[in-house]
Every structure is written in structure tokens, then in C-alpha cells.
Enzyme design. Structure first.
Site, PDB file in Angstrom:
ATOM      1  N   TYR A 129      63.516  13.502  -1.875  1.00  0.00           N
ATOM      2  CA  TYR A 129      64.674  12.355  -2.645  1.00  0.00           C
ATOM      3  C   TYR A 129      63.823  11.543  -3.681  1.00  0.00           C
ATOM      4  CZ  TYR A 129      64.755   8.355   0.500  1.00  0.00           C
ATOM      5  OH  TYR A 129      64.205   7.593   0.565  1.00  0.00           O
ATOM      6  N   CYS A 130      64.067  11.335  -4.816  1.00  0.00           N
ATOM      7  CA  CYS A 130      63.165  10.430  -5.669  1.00  0.00           C
ATOM      8  C   CYS A 130      64.443   9.502  -6.230  1.00  0.00           C
ATOM      9  CB  CYS A 130      61.993  10.434  -6.437  1.00  0.00           C
ATOM     10  SG  CYS A 130      63.038  11.866  -7.249  1.00  0.00           S
ATOM     11  N   THR A 131      63.587   9.257  -7.378  1.00  0.00           N
ATOM     12  CA  THR A 131      64.639   7.958  -8.339  1.00  0.00           C
ATOM     13  C   THR A 131      65.729   8.762  -9.313  1.00  0.00           C
ATOM     14  OG1 THR A 131      62.765   6.166  -8.517  1.00  0.00           O
ATOM     15  CG2 THR A 131      64.501   6.147 -10.094  1.00  0.00           C
ATOM     16  N   ILE A 170      68.598   9.836  -6.824  1.00  0.00           N
ATOM     17  CA  ILE A 170      69.352   8.422  -5.757  1.00  0.00           C
ATOM     18  C   ILE A 170      70.470   7.973  -7.155  1.00  0.00           C
ATOM     19  CG2 ILE A 170      69.245   5.786  -4.937  1.00  0.00           C
ATOM     20  CD1 ILE A 170      66.271   6.891  -4.549  1.00  0.00           C
TER      21      ILE A 170
END
Length: 612
Positions: free
Chosen positions: A215-217, A246
Site C-alpha cells: 500500500y501507499c498514499t 490509503i
């Protein structure tokens, strides 16, 4: 509307829009033109990055304008399936942060890569078509919920375990991340995204044979990273990524779900959170709960953002060393300051009269970073090597910057040197016996010039040139780097060490090449910072955005300026090659010069004091 105003209108809500799309762009220049036309007509601000394989967009403006932009983009079949993340922005604007994040102007730029995945520009990035499987926020949550039972994403029981991999930078993770009991959650603790590939190589055994959830932004960083993991072959097939990042997860789970804290974002909002207001971050100095990056406190060495609470910010005898620099053994120094006018980060009452070096062993106790002292007890000034522009010399450049160097003489010493390549005169007059030899024109030099253009015995052939000087000639002069590089190494050896390097025009191009060379090897002196004025890039096209991790100050003319020599877009492009997390930009409207009047001189001093 003024450049330093964020788009807003009384009575109408402003917002922020993020989206990316990987797709083959048939006509990059046409797409750039379309973005310019649409974004300017809607009065939007922010960043648009366009590469041959897609776009990456973060823009702000009125909600109605952003909605119109989405409809415009959707009319292009290239963007079928694009996830447009539109959010209202109701908080008050911090103008300084908006400027730093690029939300006071519209920047549309062609780039080689949408995100720079590898620090080595010669290494090819993985094919995005092999990226990991997308999981919706609900699917992602479900897998994490059942992960301790060793279920895969299809619901069938497996013996392989699930591991959670955070693809973000360390400072982002410090204010919020996924926390799930009995799930191996891995935080690579990288300073910048281009360090992730090296981390994956070094930790591949922790990944191999498992189900990897990334996951990342907003999702774009996982596209490249998951592709890289899968490219490693057998045992690395089961890689999945959170679709929409996210942000989409928090949209689906407003209470935060398994995500604790706040989501760091790269716009003027700084971070966004859920209904759960628990603070997971802590102050770098005292360790108290704190998760606000709006003060923009940065590491003294690498300029990475650090969390420093309001109470510790008020202590002018403290400076900051991030946890990564601490691990590298970086040290801070306390020293005397006998000059009442000398200060660091706003401190004007420093009265310490002893010098003490302290090894940083705890993130909670960091003393003030100050320079070593001279024999007479006065602080040592920063020593800066200065490279002149094309067809200048050390003497003329020193004269042109006299006002600047005089106003900064209390904190910096400027060393001017001639370029290696002597150039032919342009407008020359026949020599006569009555011509005073002392009036013979001073020699002119260049840094990046083919050796065949070096002047030979100019006094013997001093005559009117066949044609006038071409102001764009500098753009074709790039063949003399190796000779100039070797020459400068001898200067550094005999007159160094230097704290920083300043370059003007072609000198800035040369300085940038040296900074990139310094990052690749330790063959040249370790400059702590660079100042690039009216510069342009002669770095290879393979160099990625933000790949040069060296604190930098970029000074150049604005679009409304009078610099006829170097276009502001060329200087802007050069600045984009340096890590924006540790760079500072000064734009002016004063032509092809280095401005020395307020407020520019104050910004110069602000930048230099970071290294004292």
C-alpha cells in the site's frame, strides 16, 4: 489572480484532485497542450506530470472547476478506468506550505518517469504491465482480517502467510500506517521512493514465498514496486496492492479500520485522517505525541521532514537530526558564538563558550548544530566555491556578485575560480603600437566547451569577429566536462575543502553535473549543498526527477522576468532533478543576474544558515 494565492472563492468550496493513469501516450506534446489549455481556463493550481507511459496529477481549485476537469479528461479514451480522487479542502491555507507544495501555480511538465523508482538512472525500471493484482479497499480489509488464518485473496486456505509492505517514505509512516495483530507488517524505512528497489533486493528473502500486500498514499508507487517484486520470478508471484491507496481505504472505512493515525499527502493539506483522532506520531526530541508536519521542521543534514512539537520548536538551542541520519552516525556540534549578530534558526542569544562534540545515540536528545570555531573563537564561515557563467571569468563574476557576497560575508566566504577553457574574443580590434597593453580585454572562459574552441594566442589575432555573439551558444557546449571536472578536483585539493558550490548560468549546469557525480561516487569533495542560479540541465535524459539527494537552492527568473539568456522553464527543469524535500526555490523578475536585495537576500541567508 496573484501567483501566491491558492484558488478559492468566497462562498464556494475548494478542493484537491489526485489521479494517475498508466497508458501509452501517442502524442505527449498534444496532451501537454490540452492540459495547459484546460487547467489554465479553469484556474487550477498544482502539478501535472506526463510521460510516454502515462500521467500523474495533483491539482487544486474550486470544486466546480475540478469536476469540470474530470469530465474533460473522461472524454479521452486514454483515461478509461481512471480512479479520480476528489476531496473537499475546508481548512485554512498556509501560504508557505502551499508554495512549497506547488499549489500557488500550475506546473505541467514532461518527464521520463511518473515516479522515479531507481536511484541509478542507467538501470531500466520494471514493466508496469506486470504489476500486482489490485484489491479494493473492502477486499484488502477482508484479507487482513483473515490473515492470521492464512487465507489467500480467493478465500482458499494456504500455508503461505500474508505480509504487509508499506511502499512509502519513513516520514510518511511516522504519522500513520496499517497496524494489524498477528500480521507481519514491514516498514522499509526509506528516505525516498528511489531507495525502495535497493531495499527489496536486500530483503527479498523476507518476501519470497509469501502473499505480499502493498500500500501507499494513492496507489501509483505500488504499481512500480509490485512490478519489480514480481519480476524476480518464482516465489514472488503473489503480490497484491491496495487500489486507490490509503485514501480510498479511508473513504471506505471512515473510522480508520486497520489504518491508525493520519495519511500524509503531497499537497497543502499535509495530511488527512479518519474519525479516529488517535495520534501515533511522536516528537523527534522529547518523544511526546505529535503528528503535525505543518511547521516544516527538517533534518539538519538530509533536509527530510521531522516531527518536532511546539514546545521543542521554541528551544532555539536545539537542531534536528532525523533517525536515519542518526543511524548513519551523524553528529551535531555545540560551539561558541561571539558575534551578537550571528544566529541559527532564529537563535540570537547563544552564549555557549565551549565546544563539545556529541555522538547522537538517542532520538530524544539532539544539541544545536553549529560550525567549528577559528583560532580566535569566532564561528567558521561557510566556504563556497563559485563557478562563473559562459564567457565570463572569476574577476567579472566576483564583481557582478559583489553586493550579494558583501551582505553574506558574516556567514560565508566565496571563492571564485576561472573556468578551464579559454574562449575566443567576439568583438576584437586590431592591435596597434599605440594601443596600451593594459587595456587588452580580460580573458573569457567556459566550463563545458570542446577543447578545439580553446583560444590560441588571442593577442596575436585580435581583430573584429566575422559574426556577432550567439546568446544560445551555451546550449551546444557540453563536450568539456571531463577536463573541467579533473581541473576542479585539483582546485578542491589545493584550496578546499568547501561546504558548498555555487554556479551561475553555465556554471550552474557544471555544478549540477558535479552534484550528480558526487552522488554516484566519492571521487570528488563532499559538498553539503549547492546553489544554482539561472541554471539549465546538461544531465543525461535518463536522470529521474528528484534523484539528486543534496540540499539545493535554485535562483532564477520568473515568467514575467527579464532573463533573456536562460528560459525559466530550463531552470525549473534543473530544479526538478533535485530532491524537492531538501530544495528551495527563489524566483525573481530581475533578468540574468543573482538578486541581492530584499526579500531575495533574506532567503539566501535563510538557506545558508541551515548549514551553520
Amino acid at each position: 489572480m496573484a501567483e501566491d494565492e491558492l484558488i478559492s472563492s468566497e462562498g464556494e468550496t475548494s478542493g484537491v484532485l489526485l489521479y494517475y493513469k498508466y497508458a501509452l501516450i501517442p502524442d505527449v506534446h498534444e496532451l501537454v497542450r490540452l492540459y495547459h489549455s484546460n487547467c489554465n481556463s479553469l484556474d487550477l493550481r498544482g502539478r501535472v506530470r506526463i510521460a510516454h507511459d502515462g500521467v500523474n496529477v495533483t491539482i487544486g481549485g474550486k470544486m466546480s472547476s475540478l469536476e469540470n476537469h474530470i469530465e474533460f479528461i473522461k472524454n479521452n479514451s486514454l483515461f478509461d478506468g481512471t480512479d479520480f480522487k476528489l476531496a473537499k479542502c475546508d481548512q485554512s491555507l498556509d501560504e508557505k506550505i502551499a508554495t512549497e507544495c506547488g499549489f500557488t501555480s500550475m506546473s505541467i511538465r514532461f518527464v521520463k518517469e511518473l515516479v522515479t523508482f531507481k536511484s541509478n538512472p542507467l538501470v531500466k525500471s520494471p514493466n508496469i504491465s506486470s504489476a500486482g493484482k489490485h484489491l479494493s479497499a473492502t477486499e484488502f480489509h477482508s484479507v487482513l482480517q483473515s490473515a492470521d488464518n492464512e487465507f489467500d485473496v480467493d478465500g482458499s486456505q494456504k500455508h503461505q502467510k500474508v505480509i504487509l509492505l508499506d511502499a512509502r517514505n519513513i516520514y510518511e509512516t511516522r504519522i500513520g500506517m496499517f497496524q494489524i495483530p498477528n500480521v507481519d507488517t514491514i516498514n522499509p524505512e526509506i528516505r525516498q521512493y528511489s531507495d525502495l528497489s535497493a531495499w527489496i533486493d536486500a530483503n527479498s528473502k523476507r518476501i519470497q514465498g509469501n502473499h505480499v500486500l502493498m500500500y501507499c498514499t494513492g496507489g501509483i508507487r505500488c504499481e512500480m514496486a509490485s512490478s519489480y517484486i514480481r519480476s524476480k520470478g518464482a516465489g514472488y508471484e503473489n503480490v497484491y496492492q491496495l487500489f486507490g491507496g490509503i485514501q480510498r481505504y479511508l473513504d471506505q472505512f471512515p473510522d480508520g479500520g486497520f489504518f491508525k493515525g493520519r495519511n500524509f499527502v503531497f499537497d497543502h493539506r499535509i495530511s488527512v485522517g479518519s474519525k479516529n483522532t488517535d495520534v501515533v506520531g511522536s516528537c523527534l526530541l522529547c518523544g511526546s505525541s505529535f503528528d503535525d508536519y505543518s511547521p516544516r521542521c527538517r533534518c539538519t543534514y538530509c533536509r527530510m521532514l521531522v516531527l518536532v512539537c511546539d514546545g521543542c520548536q521554541g528551544d532555539s538551542c536545539l537542531a534536528y537530526v532525523c533517525e536515519l541520519c542518526q543511524k548513519l552516525g551523524k553528529r551535531n556540534r555545540i560551539s561558541a558564538s561571539l558575534d551578537a549578530n550571528f544566529c541559527f534558526a532564529g537563535a540570537s542569544d547563544l552564549t555557549l563558550d565551549t565546544e563539545l562534540e556529541v555522538n547522537i545515540q538517542s532520538r530524544n536528545t539532539i544539541p544545536l548544530c553549529q560550525p567549528s570555531v577559528r583560532d580566535d573563537g569566532s564561528p567558521r564561515k561557510l566556504k563556497i566555491l563559485c563557478l562563473h557563467g559562459f564567457r565570463q571569468n572569476a574577476s567579472s563574476f566576483k564583481g557582478r556578485t559583489a553586493s550579494l557576497t558583501k551582505k553574506l560575508k558574516h556567514i560565508a566566504e566565496f571563492i571564485f575560480v576561472d573556468g578551464l577553457h579559454e574562449l575566443r574574443f567576439i568583438y576584437q580590434q586590431p592591435i596597434s603600437s599605440s594601443f596600451p597593453s593594459q587595456h587588452f580585454p580580460k580573458k573569457r572562459f567556459g566550463w563545458l566547451v570542446s577543447s578545439v574552441l580553446d583560444n590560441e594566442d588571442v593577442q596575436a589575432e585580435w581583430k573584429i569577429a566575422d559574426q556577432s555573439f550567439d546568446p544560445n551558444q551555451y546550449q551546444q557546449q557540453c563536450e568539456g566536462f571531463e577536463e573541467s571536472y579533473t581541473y576542479l578536483k585539483s582546485i578542491l585539493s589545493s584550496r578546499g575543502p568547501f561546504d558548498g558550490i555555487l554556479g551561475f548560468s553555465q556554471g550552474a549546469a557544471m555544478a549540477a553535473l558535479i552534484c550528480e557525480q558526487q552522488q554516484k561516487s566519492a571521487a570528488i569533495a563532499d559538498f553539503r549543498f549547492t546553489i544554482l542560479c539561472s541554471g539549465f540541465s546538461l544531465l543525461p535524459e535518463t536522470i529521474g526527477l528528484g534523484c539528486i539527494n543534496l540540499p539545493s537552492l535554485h535562483v532564477f527568473g520568473s515568467r514575467k522576468g527579464k532573463d533573456k539568456q536562460i528560459d525559466c522553464e530550463a531552470s525549473q527543469k534543473l530544479s526538478s532533478l533535485f530532491d524537492e524535500g531538501c530544495s528551495m526555490i527563489i524566483k525573481h523578475d530581475m533578468g540574468h543576474i543573482i538578486p541581492a536585495k530584499p526579500p531575495y537576500i533574506n532567503q539566501f541567508e535563510e538557506f545558508l544558515r541551515r548549514f551553520i
